[in-house]
Structure formats: C-alpha cells, structure tokens
Design a protein around this motif. Sequence first.
Motif, PDB file in Angstrom:
ATOM      1  N   ARG A 100       0.833  -1.213   0.000  1.00  0.00           N
ATOM      2  CA  ARG A 100       0.000   0.000   0.000  1.00  0.00           C
ATOM      3  C   ARG A 100       0.865   1.260   0.000  1.00  0.00           C
ATOM      4  O   ARG A 100       1.844   1.352   0.737  1.00  0.00           O
ATOM      5  CB  ARG A 100      -0.918  -0.013   1.236  1.00  0.00           C
ATOM      6  N   TYR A 101       0.478   2.224  -0.842  1.00  0.00           N
ATOM      7  CA  TYR A 101       1.235   3.477  -0.957  1.00  0.00           C
ATOM      8  C   TYR A 101       1.189   4.260   0.351  1.00  0.00           C
ATOM      9  O   TYR A 101       0.139   4.394   0.972  1.00  0.00           O
ATOM     10  CB  TYR A 101       0.673   4.329  -2.096  1.00  0.00           C
ATOM     11  N   TRP A 102       2.343   4.779   0.747  1.00  0.00           N
ATOM     12  CA  TRP A 102       2.501   5.519   1.989  1.00  0.00           C
ATOM     13  C   TRP A 102       2.579   7.011   1.673  1.00  0.00           C
ATOM     14  O   TRP A 102       3.624   7.509   1.247  1.00  0.00           O
ATOM     15  CB  TRP A 102       3.753   5.038   2.700  1.00  0.00           C
ATOM     16  N   ALA A 103       1.497   7.720   1.847  1.00  0.00           N
ATOM     17  CA  ALA A 103       1.505   9.172   1.667  1.00  0.00           C
ATOM     18  C   ALA A 103       2.109   9.818   2.918  1.00  0.00           C
ATOM     19  O   ALA A 103       2.757   9.154   3.716  1.00  0.00           O
ATOM     20  CB  ALA A 103       0.089   9.660   1.403  1.00  0.00           C
ATOM     21  N   ILE A 104       1.885  11.104   3.099  1.00  0.00           N
ATOM     22  CA  ILE A 104       2.423  11.787   4.283  1.00  0.00           C
ATOM     23  C   ILE A 104       1.887  11.146   5.557  1.00  0.00           C
ATOM     24  O   ILE A 104       2.616  10.925   6.524  1.00  0.00           O
ATOM     25  CB  ILE A 104       2.068  13.286   4.251  1.00  0.00           C
ATOM     26  N   LYS A 105       0.585  10.822   5.546  1.00  0.00           N
ATOM     27  CA  LYS A 105      -0.025  10.189   6.710  1.00  0.00           C
ATOM     28  C   LYS A 105      -0.699   8.892   6.288  1.00  0.00           C
ATOM     29  O   LYS A 105      -1.485   8.873   5.345  1.00  0.00           O
ATOM     30  CB  LYS A 105      -1.057  11.112   7.361  1.00  0.00           C
ATOM     31  N   ALA A 106      -0.359   7.831   6.952  1.00  0.00           N
ATOM     32  CA  ALA A 106      -0.986   6.532   6.702  1.00  0.00           C
ATOM     33  C   ALA A 106      -1.736   6.112   7.954  1.00  0.00           C
ATOM     34  O   ALA A 106      -1.284   6.358   9.070  1.00  0.00           O
ATOM     35  CB  ALA A 106       0.062   5.485   6.338  1.00  0.00           C
ATOM     36  N   LYS A 107      -2.880   5.461   7.750  1.00  0.00           N
ATOM     37  CA  LYS A 107      -3.632   4.955   8.891  1.00  0.00           C
ATOM     38  C   LYS A 107      -4.231   3.607   8.530  1.00  0.00           C
ATOM     39  O   LYS A 107      -4.463   3.301   7.352  1.00  0.00           O
ATOM     40  CB  LYS A 107      -4.718   5.927   9.323  1.00  0.00           C
ATOM     41  N   GLY A 108      -4.476   2.817   9.559  1.00  0.00           N
ATOM     42  CA  GLY A 108      -5.042   1.500   9.320  1.00  0.00           C
ATOM     43  C   GLY A 108      -5.410   0.833  10.625  1.00  0.00           C
ATOM     44  O   GLY A 108      -5.368   1.448  11.702  1.00  0.00           O
ATOM     45  N   SER A 109      -5.758  -0.430  10.519  1.00  0.00           N
ATOM     46  CA  SER A 109      -6.102  -1.233  11.692  1.00  0.00           C
ATOM     47  C   SER A 109      -5.563  -2.634  11.466  1.00  0.00           C
ATOM     48  O   SER A 109      -5.867  -3.256  10.447  1.00  0.00           O
ATOM     49  CB  SER A 109      -7.615  -1.263  11.904  1.00  0.00           C
ATOM     50  N   GLY A 110      -4.762  -3.113  12.389  1.00  0.00           N
ATOM     51  CA  GLY A 110      -4.142  -4.421  12.209  1.00  0.00           C
ATOM     52  C   GLY A 110      -2.849  -4.326  11.425  1.00  0.00           C
ATOM     53  O   GLY A 110      -2.340  -3.251  11.127  1.00  0.00           O
ATOM     54  N   SER A 111      -2.311  -5.483  11.057  1.00  0.00           N
ATOM     55  CA  SER A 111      -1.005  -5.553  10.392  1.00  0.00           C
ATOM     56  C   SER A 111      -1.085  -5.081   8.947  1.00  0.00           C
ATOM     57  O   SER A 111      -2.080  -5.292   8.260  1.00  0.00           O
ATOM     58  CB  SER A 111      -0.468  -6.981  10.442  1.00  0.00           C
TER      59      SER A 111
END
Length: 207
Positions: free
Chosen positions: A123-134
């Motif tokens: 997944r592309y990492w912009a300035i801010k990345a967010k998610g849930s889990g690994s």
Amino acid sequence: MRLHLRALVGLATLAGAFLLSTPLPAQAALTTAGTYRGEGDDVVRIPATSKPSIVKLTHQGESNFAVWTLTTSGKQVDLLANTIGDYRGTAAFNVNGTNKIRSLSVTADGAWTLQVLPISKARYWAIKAKGSGSDVLRLTTASKGLRRLTIRHSGESNFAVWALDDRGQYLNLLVNKIGTYKGRVVLPSGTRYATITADGAWTISRG
C-alpha cells in the motif's frame, strides 16, 4: 457358493458407492493470479521465490488462524498471522535473508484467502498513513536525510514497526511495544517500506 459370491459382489458394490459419495477434504483453489482460497487447515503451494513479498490474508472463523511460510525443504520461516477468530491484514516475508519460499502452511477453522504479491505492490505511503491491524507500506522512493515519524496505536497486544530498505530487507526496528502507544521516532535514511504488526487502529505521519 454362488450365493456367497453374490453377497461379496454386493458388498463390494456398496463399499465402492460409499467411497465415491464420501466428500474429500477441501483444498485451496487458485482463483486469480496469486490469490488462493480455502477452508480449514491446508498447505498451499506457491511459485517458489526468494524475493521480498507480501501476503494479504483474510479469515472467517472462531478458532486459531495461523499462517507460516515454508521453504522448499518444509522449514518454517516467517509467521505471517497468529490470531483467534476473524482476521484481515497484510504481512511481508523474505525480508530477512534469502530463503526460497515454496509453500504457505495454514491453520484455520473457517474460510480464508491468501493473496501473494511482490513487495512493490504494498500500500502506498503518503504523508499520513492509517489503518487497523497488520500492514505493509511503500514509499515512492527511498527516504533521504533526517525525517521523523509521529506514530500512534490503540490496541492491547504487540505493536511493532520495522523500516525496510529499497530491496525490501530489514533496516531498523522503530517501535516495539505492548498496547497503546504514542511517540516520535527517526525515519532511517534509505527507508522504502515499513511493516506494521498491530491488533488495533494506528496512524503514522511523516514530517
């Protein structure tokens, strides 16, 4: 004697019909390029690779779900998932050495999917990345100079963040904590990818 022979033939016919009607254990099915679906325990054969790669995993069940990578000799190398119940996440393998991975060993009680991709498809990492889990994140190019990361995690289990270099190999362990976390760390120069191990929601901001 003829009666005995007829009885034996009848039993053999019934046994054959029973064997034909007994369902075989379900095996993983390759649905699209690199995507495998199955249910319960299985060993999934994949094209042998020694390159850094990722696996997107899902599981719908109530018991233990665990996935290991296996070498051509059957040796366990990378533990990609180990949880209870439903699961959705992404994990990387072949990021610490040059093992030749040939199979994925699955322990599960429900339906699951495995999608194997090159690490360049993370997944592309912009300035801010967010998610849930690994998850696994990817920068467009390797980082240069001094950069810092602001990292937050809300969960109860292990939270770990690794920086990987342009080849997809381990570069540095940035965070390794249990439960909730908030802090700032240095992003090592030369970072191209990051792997996140988490059980809760997280954010990572570059600045």
